[in-house]
Design an enzyme around this catalytic site. Structure first.
Site, PDB file in Angstrom:
ATOM      1  N   ASN A  24      -0.475   1.921  -5.887  1.00 34.37           N
ATOM      2  CA  ASN A  24      -1.053   1.938  -4.550  1.00 34.37           C
ATOM      3  C   ASN A  24      -1.992   0.749  -4.452  1.00 34.37           C
ATOM      4  O   ASN A  24      -3.032   0.722  -5.116  1.00 34.37           O
ATOM      5  CB  ASN A  24      -1.813   3.245  -4.310  1.00 34.37           C
ATOM      6  CG  ASN A  24      -2.551   3.237  -2.975  1.00 34.37           C
ATOM      7  OD1 ASN A  24      -2.212   2.485  -2.071  1.00 34.37           O
ATOM      8  ND2 ASN A  24      -3.571   4.075  -2.861  1.00 34.37           N
ATOM      9  N   MET A  42       0.838  -1.187   0.000  1.00 33.84           N
ATOM     10  CA  MET A  42       0.000   0.000   0.000  1.00 33.84           C
ATOM     11  C   MET A  42       0.884   1.252   0.000  1.00 33.84           C
ATOM     12  O   MET A  42       2.027   1.223   0.432  1.00 33.84           O
ATOM     13  CB  MET A  42      -0.894   0.041   1.247  1.00 33.84           C
ATOM     14  CG  MET A  42      -1.939  -1.047   1.280  1.00 33.84           C
ATOM     15  SD  MET A  42      -3.181  -0.800   0.006  1.00 33.84           S
ATOM     16  CE  MET A  42      -4.268  -2.161   0.405  1.00 33.84           C
ATOM     17  N   CYS A  43       0.297   2.351  -0.441  1.00 36.75           N
ATOM     18  CA  CYS A  43       1.001   3.620  -0.354  1.00 36.75           C
ATOM     19  C   CYS A  43      -0.016   4.738  -0.489  1.00 36.75           C
ATOM     20  O   CYS A  43      -1.209   4.513  -0.693  1.00 36.75           O
ATOM     21  CB  CYS A  43       2.086   3.722  -1.426  1.00 36.75           C
ATOM     22  SG  CYS A  43       1.478   4.098  -3.095  1.00 36.75           S
ATOM     23  N   ARG A  44       0.446   5.939  -0.362  1.00 33.54           N
ATOM     24  CA  ARG A  44      -0.295   7.137  -0.748  1.00 33.54           C
ATOM     25  C   ARG A  44       0.550   7.779  -1.847  1.00 33.54           C
ATOM     26  O   ARG A  44       1.782   7.852  -1.737  1.00 33.54           O
ATOM     27  CB  ARG A  44      -0.435   8.136   0.395  1.00 33.54           C
ATOM     28  CG  ARG A  44      -1.072   7.611   1.655  1.00 33.54           C
ATOM     29  CD  ARG A  44      -2.590   7.534   1.565  1.00 33.54           C
ATOM     30  NE  ARG A  44      -3.036   6.334   0.881  1.00 33.54           N
ATOM     31  CZ  ARG A  44      -4.317   6.065   0.613  1.00 33.54           C
ATOM     32  NH1 ARG A  44      -5.258   6.926   0.928  1.00 33.54           N
ATOM     33  NH2 ARG A  44      -4.651   4.953   0.023  1.00 33.54           N
TER      34      ARG A  44
END
Length: 269
Positions: A115, A1-3
């Site tokens: 993401n 996951m990421c932003r």
């Protein structure tokens, strides 16, 4: 996951959306609003990439949290870029935490970020790698789902695939192989930006003559619009470089925005 977030349009500084906005990428690294059960913070590294005046991409990536980099403001302050991409990472359990695993991934023409997560990695998507030359697989930056997806996408782009169609095709191939995948992609070139919303949040905002897309709005401005699940944002910057009146120059530098359905039904886990 990421932003992550990306911009396309007339040259501007990336400092505000990355560091200074009320809900900047920096804030999202330690206080994200919507991680979809993908962790609580994005502390496993970050990366920033942009296309410079010479048209070549520049990247700065680190394996530590964005909030711990005291030099970031000084580094970004002089930058003015018509296309940039930045991301903060929350590594999937069991995957490498290292600079090489952080977006943006890049070649001479594109910056890329993912993401999300691919269930059953790596067995679930082993078939996707079959079309990629073995030498390229051996040179893959990191043993992560995002790095492999970038490699598959880059192989398609190098073969002449349209970037919008290539991202849609990648989305459906991964979803078919690993149902329930979260696949919000950002792909940014010198004059093109493509962003997908697939089981994760994405917002878009017209910013002057440019466009900014982000996992979460960077502020409370009413121009932010949520992108529906199963849709993609396609932005193209049409600057012609021609001399002329201010009105002509403004028209020539307009960035167009389209919302395009990704098509096909989502597979069911």
């Amino acid at each position: 996951m990421c932003r992550h977030l990306a911009y396309l349009g007339p040259p501007m500084s990336p400092v505000d959306p990355i560091l200074h906005a009320p809900h900047s990428l920096l804030v999202q690294s330690y206080a994200p609003k919507d991680m979809r059960d993908g962790g609580t913070v994005n502390a496993d590294g970050f990366g920033i990439g942009w296309f410079g005046d010479d048209g070549q991409p520049t990247r700065y990536r680190c394996s530590y949290p964005l909030w711990s980099d005291s030099a970031m403001g000084r580094l970004l302050e002089p930058v003015r870029a018509g296309a940039f991409l930045a991301a903060v990472r929350s590594g999937t359990p069991g995957m490498l935490v290292a600079e090489a695993a952080c977006a943006p991934f890049a070649d001479e023409d594109w910056l890329f970020s993912h993401n999300g997560v691919v269930p059953g990695w790596p067995e679930s998507v082993a078939g996707l790698a079959e079309a990629v030359p073995v030498v390229e697989l051996l040179r893959m930056e990191a043993p992560t789902d995002s790095a492999l997806l970038w490699l598959v996408l880059r192989h398609a782009l190098d073969a002449g695939a349209d970037p919008v169609e290539a991202l849609a095709e990648l989305t459906h191939r991964v979803e078919a192989a690993a149902p329930g995948s979260r696949l919000n992609f950002l792909l940014v070139g010198r004059k093109t930006l493509v962003a997908t919303a697939w089981t994760h949040a994405l917002s878009v905002r017209r910013l002057g003559e440019g466009v900014l897309v982000a996992s979460e709005p960077c502020d409370d401005h009413p121009d932010w619009h949520s992108v529906a699940d199963g849709e993609s944002v396609v932005a193209r910057h049409a600057h012609s470089g021609q001399e002329g009146t201010a009105d002509v120059a403004a028209a020539a530098s307009k960035t167009t925005i389209e919302i395009v359905p990704l098509g096909k039904e989502r597979s069911r886990a």
